[in-house]
Motif scaffolding. Sequence first.
Motif, mmCIF file in Angstrom:
data_model
loop_
_atom_site.group_PDB
_atom_site.id
_atom_site.type_symbol
_atom_site.label_atom_id
_atom_site.label_comp_id
_atom_site.label_asym_id
_atom_site.label_seq_id
_atom_site.Cartn_x
_atom_site.Cartn_y
_atom_site.Cartn_z
ATOM 1 N N ASP A 152 -51.171 44.360 14.050
ATOM 2 C CA ASP A 152 -49.733 44.543 14.232
ATOM 3 C C ASP A 152 -48.947 43.858 13.120
ATOM 4 O O ASP A 152 -47.966 44.408 12.603
ATOM 5 N N LEU A 153 -49.341 42.636 12.767
ATOM 6 C CA LEU A 153 -48.651 41.905 11.701
ATOM 7 C C LEU A 153 -48.708 42.679 10.387
ATOM 8 O O LEU A 153 -47.684 42.892 9.728
ATOM 9 N N MET A 154 -49.907 43.090 10.005
ATOM 10 C CA MET A 154 -50.081 43.763 8.725
ATOM 11 C C MET A 154 -49.384 45.113 8.706
ATOM 12 O O MET A 154 -48.714 45.474 7.716
ATOM 13 N N GLU A 155 -49.504 45.878 9.786
ATOM 14 C CA GLU A 155 -48.903 47.209 9.786
ATOM 15 C C GLU A 155 -47.376 47.124 9.854
ATOM 16 O O GLU A 155 -46.683 47.958 9.248
ATOM 17 N N TRP A 156 -46.833 46.159 10.586
ATOM 18 C CA TRP A 156 -45.378 45.936 10.579
ATOM 19 C C TRP A 156 -44.901 45.635 9.163
ATOM 20 O O TRP A 156 -43.921 46.216 8.681
ATOM 21 N N HIS A 157 -45.592 44.722 8.482
ATOM 22 C CA HIS A 157 -45.210 44.368 7.113
ATOM 23 C C HIS A 157 -45.308 45.585 6.203
ATOM 24 O O HIS A 157 -44.383 45.892 5.440
ATOM 25 N N PHE A 158 -46.430 46.316 6.278
ATOM 26 C CA PHE A 158 -46.606 47.480 5.421
ATOM 27 C C PHE A 158 -45.537 48.545 5.694
ATOM 28 O O PHE A 158 -45.030 49.182 4.759
ATOM 29 N N ALA A 159 -45.191 48.742 6.953
ATOM 30 C CA ALA A 159 -44.172 49.736 7.291
ATOM 31 C C ALA A 159 -42.824 49.371 6.668
ATOM 32 O O ALA A 159 -42.118 50.237 6.128
ATOM 33 N N GLU A 160 -42.473 48.091 6.722
ATOM 34 C CA GLU A 160 -41.192 47.701 6.143
ATOM 35 C C GLU A 160 -41.229 47.742 4.621
ATOM 36 O O GLU A 160 -40.196 47.994 3.979
ATOM 37 N N GLU A 161 -42.393 47.504 4.019
ATOM 38 C CA GLU A 161 -42.495 47.638 2.562
ATOM 39 C C GLU A 161 -42.256 49.086 2.141
ATOM 40 O O GLU A 161 -41.626 49.360 1.115
ATOM 41 N N ILE A 162 -42.770 50.022 2.934
ATOM 42 C CA ILE A 162 -42.501 51.438 2.653
ATOM 43 C C ILE A 162 -41.020 51.731 2.861
ATOM 44 O O ILE A 162 -40.384 52.432 2.059
ATOM 45 N N GLU A 163 -40.450 51.174 3.913
ATOM 46 C CA GLU A 163 -39.053 51.435 4.255
ATOM 47 C C GLU A 163 -38.106 51.007 3.135
ATOM 48 O O GLU A 163 -37.139 51.716 2.820
ATOM 49 N N HIS A 164 -38.365 49.847 2.514
ATOM 50 C CA HIS A 164 -37.429 49.365 1.498
ATOM 51 C C HIS A 164 -37.995 49.467 0.073
ATOM 52 O O HIS A 164 -37.532 48.767 -0.832
ATOM 53 N N ARG A 165 -38.931 50.384 -0.128
ATOM 54 C CA ARG A 165 -39.683 50.431 -1.380
ATOM 55 C C ARG A 165 -38.833 50.686 -2.622
ATOM 56 O O ARG A 165 -39.243 50.339 -3.730
ATOM 57 N N ALA A 166 -37.654 51.284 -2.478
ATOM 58 C CA ALA A 166 -36.859 51.645 -3.654
ATOM 59 C C ALA A 166 -35.810 50.607 -4.025
ATOM 60 O O ALA A 166 -35.200 50.716 -5.092
ATOM 61 N N VAL A 167 -35.590 49.602 -3.197
ATOM 62 C CA VAL A 167 -34.457 48.698 -3.420
ATOM 63 C C VAL A 167 -34.585 47.925 -4.728
ATOM 64 O O VAL A 167 -33.669 47.920 -5.561
ATOM 65 N N ALA A 168 -35.706 47.250 -4.930
ATOM 66 C CA ALA A 168 -35.855 46.419 -6.125
ATOM 67 C C ALA A 168 -35.854 47.271 -7.398
ATOM 68 O O ALA A 168 -35.313 46.854 -8.430
ATOM 69 N N PHE A 169 -36.454 48.457 -7.334
ATOM 70 C CA PHE A 169 -36.438 49.348 -8.495
ATOM 71 C C PHE A 169 -35.013 49.789 -8.815
ATOM 72 O O PHE A 169 -34.593 49.783 -9.986
ATOM 73 N N ASP A 170 -34.247 50.175 -7.804
ATOM 74 C CA ASP A 170 -32.865 50.600 -8.023
ATOM 75 C C ASP A 170 -32.020 49.443 -8.553
ATOM 76 O O ASP A 170 -31.122 49.646 -9.390
ATOM 77 N N LEU A 171 -32.303 48.233 -8.073
ATOM 78 C CA LEU A 171 -31.610 47.063 -8.606
ATOM 79 C C LEU A 171 -31.912 46.891 -10.086
ATOM 80 O O LEU A 171 -31.008 46.658 -10.902
ATOM 81 N N LEU A 172 -33.182 46.999 -10.448
ATOM 82 C CA LEU A 172 -33.564 46.855 -11.857
ATOM 83 C C LEU A 172 -32.857 47.899 -12.718
ATOM 84 O O LEU A 172 -32.367 47.598 -13.811
ATOM 85 N N GLN A 173 -32.791 49.138 -12.238
ATOM 86 C CA GLN A 173 -32.112 50.193 -12.991
ATOM 87 C C GLN A 173 -30.625 49.899 -13.143
ATOM 88 O O GLN A 173 -29.999 50.293 -14.136
ATOM 89 N N ALA A 174 -30.060 49.192 -12.175
ATOM 90 C CA ALA A 174 -28.633 48.884 -12.234
ATOM 91 C C ALA A 174 -28.324 47.775 -13.230
ATOM 92 O O ALA A 174 -27.279 47.795 -13.891
ATOM 93 N N ILE A 175 -29.237 46.786 -13.351
ATOM 94 C CA ILE A 175 -28.913 45.642 -14.211
ATOM 95 C C ILE A 175 -29.634 45.663 -15.550
ATOM 96 O O ILE A 175 -29.160 45.073 -16.521
ATOM 97 N N SER A 176 -30.769 46.347 -15.631
ATOM 98 C CA SER A 176 -31.524 46.382 -16.883
ATOM 99 C C SER A 176 -32.461 47.589 -16.878
ATOM 100 O O SER A 176 -33.663 47.458 -16.622
ATOM 101 N N PRO A 177 -31.941 48.786 -17.182
ATOM 102 C CA PRO A 177 -32.729 50.014 -17.041
ATOM 103 C C PRO A 177 -33.686 50.301 -18.204
ATOM 104 O O PRO A 177 -34.338 51.338 -18.216
ATOM 105 N N SER A 178 -33.805 49.384 -19.149
ATOM 106 C CA SER A 178 -34.661 49.602 -20.313
ATOM 107 C C SER A 178 -36.126 49.794 -19.901
ATOM 108 O O SER A 178 -36.657 49.025 -19.089
ATOM 109 N N TYR A 179 -36.778 50.803 -20.487
ATOM 110 C CA TYR A 179 -38.196 51.040 -20.174
ATOM 111 C C TYR A 179 -39.076 49.863 -20.596
ATOM 112 O O TYR A 179 -39.980 49.478 -19.846
#
Length: 280
Positions: A152-179
């Motif tokens: 339950d612990l691992m699957e709860w964590h994994f589910a939330e990682e999938i749920e918020h998977r784009a946040v940090a990437f979108d943040l990076l694109q907003a502040i420093s989008p350089s490849y």
Amino acid sequence: MDESITPRRFVEAFTYDIPKHWLPGNEVVSSLLNAYTVLVPANEAFYIRTLNACLSRITDASLRKRCQAFIRQEAQHGVAHKCYWANLDAQGYTYRGFERIVDRAIFKTMDRWAPVWLRASLVSCVEHINAYLGYEFLTQAMLEGADPRVKDLMEWHFAEEIEHRAVAFDLLQAISPSYPVRLAGAATTATLFYLLMTGLAVALLVQDGTFWRRATLRQAAAHLGTNHHMGCRTIRHLWDYLRPGFHPSQLGGDNLAAAVIARQATAHPPVVVAMAAKAE
């Protein structure tokens, strides 16, 4: 991206009768995820400090709101995994010194010396790693037969990682989008993540006296190759991250994550976290 992120508290209690190898017949995966559990709290605290440092640079209100929900989710991950440490202590494992060294030598050093764009790039890549680990573990039902409390612990964590998977990437694109910025973060993060998790998992297996057993080597080969194919799948996921047109939404897995959250909500009504988490 339309992304619903709900911070939840993991409410199930742990007891000290959880076995060392809580995935029967697979000491390797048990040890890898025990290592993951040890590394999560310091990782999550670093993510939180990094996003808090970036919030003043975000002009998009929707992205800011998603970042704040991300911070609250990650804070709860750190709390829940650290609660499980008492079981590792009861099982006789030695790991706390290693965890403190990693936190001080890597994460706290990054806080002091790394520019915020690099820290954001590191978090973006490790969040992709967390998301594809969650995707693979859930799609392949790797935890079938595991002790239900740890499952339950691992699957709860994994589910939330999938749920918020784009946040940090979108943040990076907003502040420093350089490849090149994305590339620098990926090279650093992938190297550190797999060295630390593999090294600690090996240390736990050595403490058990199981590392050199033929059965352990067969389990490792099955996990990386013949059964779970995590060797080639990991390379493919990391390669995807390096594609210029990559976005985390391409990974998928939303239905899997929603099913885990719904199942656990039925068994253990979730506590929704309303207050923003603060960095340590």
